[in-house]
Design a protein around this motif. Structure first.
Motif, short mmCIF file in Angstrom:
data_model
loop_
_atom_site.label_atom_id
_atom_site.label_comp_id
_atom_site.label_asym_id
_atom_site.label_seq_id
_atom_site.Cartn_x
_atom_site.Cartn_y
_atom_site.Cartn_z
N GLU A 34 -4.68 50.22 -6.28
CA GLU A 34 -5.04 50.71 -7.62
C GLU A 34 -3.97 50.50 -8.67
O GLU A 34 -4.22 50.72 -9.85
CB GLU A 34 -5.41 52.19 -7.55
N GLU A 38 -5.97 49.68 -14.26
CA GLU A 38 -6.42 50.04 -15.61
C GLU A 38 -6.18 48.91 -16.61
O GLU A 38 -6.83 48.85 -17.65
CB GLU A 38 -5.75 51.34 -16.09
N GLY A 41 -9.31 46.65 -17.59
CA GLY A 41 -10.33 47.13 -18.53
C GLY A 41 -11.41 47.91 -17.79
O GLY A 41 -11.82 47.56 -16.69
N ARG A 42 -11.80 48.98 -18.41
CA ARG A 42 -12.79 49.90 -17.83
C ARG A 42 -14.09 49.17 -17.46
O ARG A 42 -14.65 49.39 -16.40
CB ARG A 42 -13.05 51.02 -18.83
N ARG A 43 -14.56 48.30 -18.33
CA ARG A 43 -15.84 47.61 -18.09
C ARG A 43 -15.78 46.74 -16.83
O ARG A 43 -16.71 46.73 -16.03
CB ARG A 43 -16.22 46.76 -19.31
N VAL A 45 -13.64 47.07 -14.28
CA VAL A 45 -13.47 47.95 -13.12
C VAL A 45 -14.82 48.56 -12.73
O VAL A 45 -15.17 48.61 -11.55
CB VAL A 45 -12.42 49.04 -13.40
N GLU A 46 -15.58 49.00 -13.71
CA GLU A 46 -16.90 49.58 -13.43
C GLU A 46 -17.86 48.53 -12.87
O GLU A 46 -18.66 48.83 -11.98
CB GLU A 46 -17.48 50.21 -14.70
N TYR A 119 -12.72 49.38 -28.27
CA TYR A 119 -12.27 48.65 -27.08
C TYR A 119 -11.40 49.57 -26.23
O TYR A 119 -10.89 50.59 -26.69
CB TYR A 119 -11.53 47.37 -27.45
N ASP A 120 -11.25 49.17 -24.99
CA ASP A 120 -10.42 49.87 -24.01
C ASP A 120 -8.98 49.38 -24.19
O ASP A 120 -8.66 48.26 -23.81
CB ASP A 120 -10.97 49.56 -22.61
N GLY A 123 -6.91 48.12 -21.07
CA GLY A 123 -7.46 46.85 -20.61
C GLY A 123 -7.12 45.71 -21.55
O GLY A 123 -6.76 44.61 -21.12
#
Length: 161
Positions: A34, A38, A41-43, A45-46, A119-120, A123
């Motif tokens: 891990e 981060e 970017g959140r998108r 990772v999701e 935006y993140d 990321g």
């Protein structure tokens, strides 16, 4: 006679190291690591949630792509037009992908480009200052190594005979 050692070896070695860094993180995340996730970017990772294992074959492909040019140079570029062409294609993709995303990421961070919905930030920072510049540097080292290792047909024929 010029060996691969005198013609592009350092740049191809650097390309191998840079590509290996990229590959190592893909492999690390693929087995559940891990650290620095981060920065993807959140998108992203999701999108990979539950599918992280797919990063293992991606990492292995990156590792092969990182070291194949140096190995091919050492072997005298077998199937020369094909092996060098594939390597040049890889360099072009890395340069375009890394360069474009580095520039766009930095423009977003500078406020020149404002994405709809925001935006993140972690990321975007990761892509603007780490992952995409790493792709760019990998592609640049590969292109330099390929350019330096280019030999004329006469030189290749002379060294074969």
């Amino acid at each position: 006679m010029t060996s691969y050692a005198g013609r592009g070896r350092t740049a191809l070695l650097l390309a191998g190291v840079l590509g290996s860094v990229h590959a190592a993180f893909s492999l690390y995340w693929g087995v559940g690591g891990e650290w620095l996730v981060e920065t993807l970017g959140r998108r992203l990772v999701e999108a990979f949630a539950g599918w992280e294992w797919l990063l293992v074959p991606i990492g292995l492909v990156k590792l092969v792509a990182a070291w194949l040019p140096l190995g091919a140079a050492r072997a005298g570029w077998p199937l020369r037009p094909l092996s060098r062409g594939v390597c040049w294609l890889g360099a072009a993709v890395l340069l375009l992908w890394g360069g474009l995303n580095t520039v766009v990421g930095n423009l977003v961070l500078a406020g020149v480009i404002v994405p709809d919905g925001g935006y993140d930030r972690p990321g975007m920072v990761g892509h603007a200052f780490l992952w995409d510049p790493l792709f760019l540097a990998w592609g640049l080292a590969l292109a330099v190594g390929l350019a330096q290792s280019r030999a004329s047909r006469a030189r290749v024929a002379a060294s074969a005979g």
